[in-house]
Design a protein around this motif. Structure first.
Motif, PDB file in Angstrom:
ATOM      1  N   SER A 184       0.860  -1.357  -0.115  1.00  0.00           N
ATOM      2  CA  SER A 184       0.189  -0.059   0.153  1.00  0.00           C
ATOM      3  C   SER A 184       0.713   1.342   0.033  1.00  0.00           C
ATOM      4  O   SER A 184       0.342   2.292  -0.351  1.00  0.00           O
ATOM      5  N   LYS A 185       2.263   1.180   0.476  1.00  0.00           N
ATOM      6  CA  LYS A 185       2.999   2.225   0.455  1.00  0.00           C
ATOM      7  C   LYS A 185       3.274   2.611  -0.994  1.00  0.00           C
ATOM      8  O   LYS A 185       3.464   4.020  -1.357  1.00  0.00           O
ATOM      9  N   THR A 186       3.725   1.736  -2.057  1.00  0.00           N
ATOM     10  CA  THR A 186       4.028   1.967  -3.338  1.00  0.00           C
ATOM     11  C   THR A 186       2.708   1.954  -4.239  1.00  0.00           C
ATOM     12  O   THR A 186       2.854   2.480  -5.182  1.00  0.00           O
ATOM     13  N   GLY A 187       1.719   1.214  -3.990  1.00  0.00           N
ATOM     14  CA  GLY A 187       0.581   1.104  -4.807  1.00  0.00           C
ATOM     15  C   GLY A 187       0.738   0.246  -5.917  1.00  0.00           C
ATOM     16  O   GLY A 187      -0.170   0.352  -6.866  1.00  0.00           O
ATOM     17  N   VAL A 188       1.735  -0.518  -6.099  1.00  0.00           N
ATOM     18  CA  VAL A 188       1.720  -1.659  -6.997  1.00  0.00           C
ATOM     19  C   VAL A 188       2.054  -2.981  -6.580  1.00  0.00           C
ATOM     20  O   VAL A 188       2.656  -3.098  -5.432  1.00  0.00           O
ATOM     21  N   TRP A 189       1.963  -4.050  -7.461  1.00  0.00           N
ATOM     22  CA  TRP A 189       2.392  -5.293  -7.234  1.00  0.00           C
ATOM     23  C   TRP A 189       3.779  -5.560  -7.668  1.00  0.00           C
ATOM     24  O   TRP A 189       4.254  -5.049  -8.615  1.00  0.00           O
ATOM     25  N   SER A 190       4.575  -6.635  -6.937  1.00  0.00           N
ATOM     26  CA  SER A 190       5.918  -6.961  -7.448  1.00  0.00           C
ATOM     27  C   SER A 190       5.900  -8.209  -7.233  1.00  0.00           C
ATOM     28  O   SER A 190       5.199  -9.059  -6.295  1.00  0.00           O
ATOM     29  N   HIS A 191       6.542  -8.750  -8.449  1.00  0.00           N
ATOM     30  CA  HIS A 191       6.776 -10.504  -8.364  1.00  0.00           C
ATOM     31  C   HIS A 191       8.106 -10.917  -8.127  1.00  0.00           C
ATOM     32  O   HIS A 191       9.082 -10.271  -8.270  1.00  0.00           O
ATOM     33  N   LYS A 192       8.078 -11.830  -7.283  1.00  0.00           N
ATOM     34  CA  LYS A 192       9.464 -12.485  -6.650  1.00  0.00           C
ATOM     35  C   LYS A 192       9.346 -14.204  -6.917  1.00  0.00           C
ATOM     36  O   LYS A 192       8.220 -14.637  -6.474  1.00  0.00           O
ATOM     37  N   ASP A 193      10.345 -14.529  -7.144  1.00  0.00           N
ATOM     38  CA  ASP A 193      10.216 -16.261  -7.614  1.00  0.00           C
ATOM     39  C   ASP A 193      10.481 -16.885  -6.057  1.00  0.00           C
ATOM     40  O   ASP A 193      10.877 -16.184  -5.077  1.00  0.00           O
ATOM     41  N   ASN A 194       9.970 -18.023  -6.150  1.00  0.00           N
ATOM     42  CA  ASN A 194      10.015 -18.951  -4.878  1.00  0.00           C
ATOM     43  C   ASN A 194      11.291 -18.894  -4.429  1.00  0.00           C
ATOM     44  O   ASN A 194      12.420 -19.591  -5.174  1.00  0.00           O
ATOM     45  N   GLY A 195      11.506 -18.828  -3.134  1.00  0.00           N
ATOM     46  CA  GLY A 195      12.684 -18.950  -2.497  1.00  0.00           C
ATOM     47  C   GLY A 195      12.685 -20.087  -1.412  1.00  0.00           C
ATOM     48  O   GLY A 195      13.482 -20.326  -0.899  1.00  0.00           O
ATOM     49  N   TRP A 196      11.699 -20.960  -1.224  1.00  0.00           N
ATOM     50  CA  TRP A 196      11.359 -22.025  -0.508  1.00  0.00           C
ATOM     51  C   TRP A 196      12.049 -23.157  -1.177  1.00  0.00           C
ATOM     52  O   TRP A 196      12.076 -24.435  -0.151  1.00  0.00           O
ATOM     53  N   GLY A 197      12.387 -23.331  -2.438  1.00  0.00           N
ATOM     54  CA  GLY A 197      12.431 -24.746  -2.708  1.00  0.00           C
ATOM     55  C   GLY A 197      10.947 -25.130  -3.123  1.00  0.00           C
ATOM     56  O   GLY A 197      10.074 -24.576  -3.179  1.00  0.00           O
TER      57      GLY A 197
END
Length: 371
Positions: A184-197
């Protein structure tokens, strides 16, 4: 001249005033902003955010939930509220009529006074977006973007740390592939790849937002954690005994209580018993068995199964109490771990549906971009 007399409150030091204000109900705190410029400055100052909410933002008022409406011909849902607090009833409207097209909403998650909902474009439509709202102030915000595939989505918010919230939508295809995080601070979605295995989130897993990390249960007998930036991923093994019976963890439960992460599940040695563990040391991932109770003492019957005959719906934020929904009529009940007292609170009805979302009123207007 009486008008020139010094207000006794003016003699209080700032530290003492903060200590006093930290112990009043949140709604009163909001009113106290009008006492003077000094009080308003102290209450509104970001440096005092951690101190002021610590006593009054943990009053569990009750549970929001949906139920089938059989009075109409087509499938429809009613939204309800089950009150559990000993204090005054919160002034909320569980139907959420302040939301636009409120009949097209599904309840998904709650976190420290905010609700996450899924909003459909039309009846029968597969397209939806997300809405976060505050039932106490009836403010809401629609998140950007529309989606067509229902994924695990959870809310992260802690007003003691920040006035901004985060929504996590996990990309799943047999296992977690990544996460979309809305800030809600930036107002945008960001994508991150899975880091759990390789990891699979337990279906309908309760989430817990602790220390800036969202926590969920994994099918692989672990607690998964990811931070709000999507940069730090953790896999915390569940407590395990190699000599114990194999117990299905698909219906385990995690929650935050008194600042610590708790895990509840069927006992590894006794399938007719509930065990409650606490993550005593977050860094070293040490679980300590906090409590155990026989199902016979909880429900009066021995052979019940977590996730079938009963569901755990919350741990009290500040008390050693667990809330459960039991039986065909889905009775909301509480169990006090210290005294062993069982209390039947409310008959939610056979037509009631998960999730049963714990609700803590948040009267702050300090959240940005609300309607």
């Amino acid at each position: 001249d009486i008008s020139r007399r010094l207000n006794p409150a003016d003699k209080l030091t700032e530290d003492l005033l903060i200590e006093i204000l930290s112990r009043v109900p949140y709604k009163s705190l909001c009113r106290f902003k009008c006492v003077s410029k000094q009080w308003r400055g102290i209450i509104s100052h970001p440096d005092h955010r951690k101190a002021l909410p610590q006593f009054h933002l943990h009053d569990l008022a009750g549970f929001l939930y949906s139920s089938r409406d059989r009075s109409v011909g087509h499938f429809s849902l009613l939204r309800n509220f089950a009150h559990v607090s000993a204090g005054g009833r919160p002034r909320i409207r569980p139907s959420l009529p302040f939301l636009p097209d409120c009949e097209l909403f599904n309840l998904l998650d709650s976190c420290n006074g905010l609700l996450l909902c899924r909003r459909f474009e039309t009846f029968g439509s597969g397209a939806f977006d997300y809405v976060v709202c505050n039932p106490a102030t009836e403010k809401w915000v629609a998140l950007p973007g529309f989606f067509s595939k229902m994924q695990t989505a959870r809310l992260g918010f802690d007003s003691a740390v920040s006035s901004h919230f985060h929504v996590f939508q996990f990309m799943e295809d047999g296992a977690v592939k990544g996460v979309e995080i809305y800030s809600s601070k930036t107002g945008v979605w960001s994508h991150k790849d899975n880091g759990w295995g390789f990891a699979r989130i337990v279906s309908d897993s309760k989430s817990a937002f602790v220390n800036g990390f969202l926590h969920l249960l994994a099918v692989e007998s672990a607690v998964l954690a990811v931070d709000v930036e999507g940069t730090t991923w953790r896999v915390i093994p569940m407590p395990d005994d190699e000599d114990a019976l194999i117990i299905d963890v698909d219906y385990g439960f995690i929650d935050l209580s008194r600042g610590r992460l708790y895990l509840a599940n069927s006992d590894q040695h006794d399938p007719y018993k509930l065990s409650i563990w606490v993550l005593e040391d977050y860094t070293s991932e040490v679980w300590v068995l906090e409590h155990g109770v026989k199902y016979l003492n909880l429900f009066g019957v021995k052979n019940v199964q977590l996730g079938h005959e009963y569901h755990i719906v919350a741990l009290h934020p500040q008390q050693n109490t667990i809330f459960l929904v039991y039986g065909h009529d889905k009775v909301l009940m509480s169990y006090e771990m210290d005294s062993g007292k069982v209390q039947f609170i409310h008959d939610l009805g056979h037509d009631s549906l998960e999730p049963y979302l714990p609700y803590v009123p948040l009267y702050s207007e300090a959240l940005a971009d609300w309607h």
